[in-house]
Motif scaffolding. Structure first.
Motif, PDB file in Angstrom:
ATOM      1  N   SER A  51       0.832  -1.202   0.000  1.00 39.01           N
ATOM      2  CA  SER A  51       0.000   0.000   0.000  1.00 39.01           C
ATOM      3  C   SER A  51       0.868   1.253   0.000  1.00 39.01           C
ATOM      4  O   SER A  51       0.578   2.222  -0.711  1.00 39.01           O
ATOM      5  N   SER A  54       2.429   1.902  -3.413  1.00 38.88           N
ATOM      6  CA  SER A  54       1.561   2.501  -4.422  1.00 38.88           C
ATOM      7  C   SER A  54       1.136   3.912  -4.028  1.00 38.88           C
ATOM      8  O   SER A  54       0.894   4.745  -4.892  1.00 38.88           O
ATOM      9  N   ALA A  55       1.046   4.197  -2.751  1.00 41.73           N
ATOM     10  CA  ALA A  55       0.569   5.508  -2.314  1.00 41.73           C
ATOM     11  C   ALA A  55       1.627   6.596  -2.505  1.00 41.73           C
ATOM     12  O   ALA A  55       1.295   7.724  -2.878  1.00 41.73           O
ATOM     13  N   PRO A  57       4.249   6.897  -4.821  1.00 39.26           N
ATOM     14  CA  PRO A  57       4.337   7.421  -6.200  1.00 39.26           C
ATOM     15  C   PRO A  57       3.068   8.161  -6.633  1.00 39.26           C
ATOM     16  O   PRO A  57       3.151   9.174  -7.342  1.00 39.26           O
ATOM     17  N   LEU A  58       1.904   7.674  -6.199  1.00 40.65           N
ATOM     18  CA  LEU A  58       0.665   8.363  -6.555  1.00 40.65           C
ATOM     19  C   LEU A  58       0.652   9.771  -5.975  1.00 40.65           C
ATOM     20  O   LEU A  58       0.229  10.724  -6.640  1.00 40.65           O
ATOM     21  N   PHE A  59       1.136   9.926  -4.751  1.00 42.11           N
ATOM     22  CA  PHE A  59       1.216  11.250  -4.144  1.00 42.11           C
ATOM     23  C   PHE A  59       2.105  12.173  -4.971  1.00 42.11           C
ATOM     24  O   PHE A  59       1.743  13.319  -5.264  1.00 42.11           O
ATOM     25  N   ILE A  61       2.943  11.896  -8.163  1.00 45.96           N
ATOM     26  CA  ILE A  61       2.334  12.154  -9.476  1.00 45.96           C
ATOM     27  C   ILE A  61       1.256  13.217  -9.340  1.00 45.96           C
ATOM     28  O   ILE A  61       1.200  14.158 -10.148  1.00 45.96           O
ATOM     29  N   LEU A  62       0.388  13.091  -8.324  1.00 42.73           N
ATOM     30  CA  LEU A  62      -0.645  14.097  -8.125  1.00 42.73           C
ATOM     31  C   LEU A  62      -0.058  15.457  -7.768  1.00 42.73           C
ATOM     32  O   LEU A  62      -0.534  16.496  -8.230  1.00 42.73           O
ATOM     33  N   HIS A  63       0.985  15.444  -6.962  1.00 43.90           N
ATOM     34  CA  HIS A  63       1.643  16.705  -6.599  1.00 43.90           C
ATOM     35  C   HIS A  63       2.229  17.386  -7.836  1.00 43.90           C
ATOM     36  O   HIS A  63       2.065  18.595  -8.027  1.00 43.90           O
TER      37      HIS A  63
END
Length: 68
Positions: A51, A54-55, A57-59, A61-63
């Motif tokens: 978890s 995945s969280a 890199p997603l953070f 990317i969104l940033h």
């Protein structure tokens, strides 16, 4: 407030008014309960790592997407 616990009060109230319980240390691995606790802790950690993988890199990317 501890002096209130000396009178005829319910046991739950007396427990709330009394001193805080002493913090307990982690159990030794060399007991059955300790081995179970350490195994559960390790399993929970290993379960949480995907978890986090995945969280994070997603953070980022969104940033990066919101800064552009």
């Amino acid at each position: 407030m501890a002096h209130f616990a000396a009178g005829p009060v319910p046991r739950r109230v007396a427990a709330l008014l009394g001193p805080a319980p002493v913090a307990r240390n982690w159990l030794s691995v060399f007991t059955t309960l300790g081995l179970a606790m350490w195994t559960a802790t390790a399993g929970m950690t290993v379960s949480a790592l995907p978890s986090a993988n995945s969280a994070v890199p997603l953070f980022f990317i969104l940033h990066a997407a919101l800064d552009a």
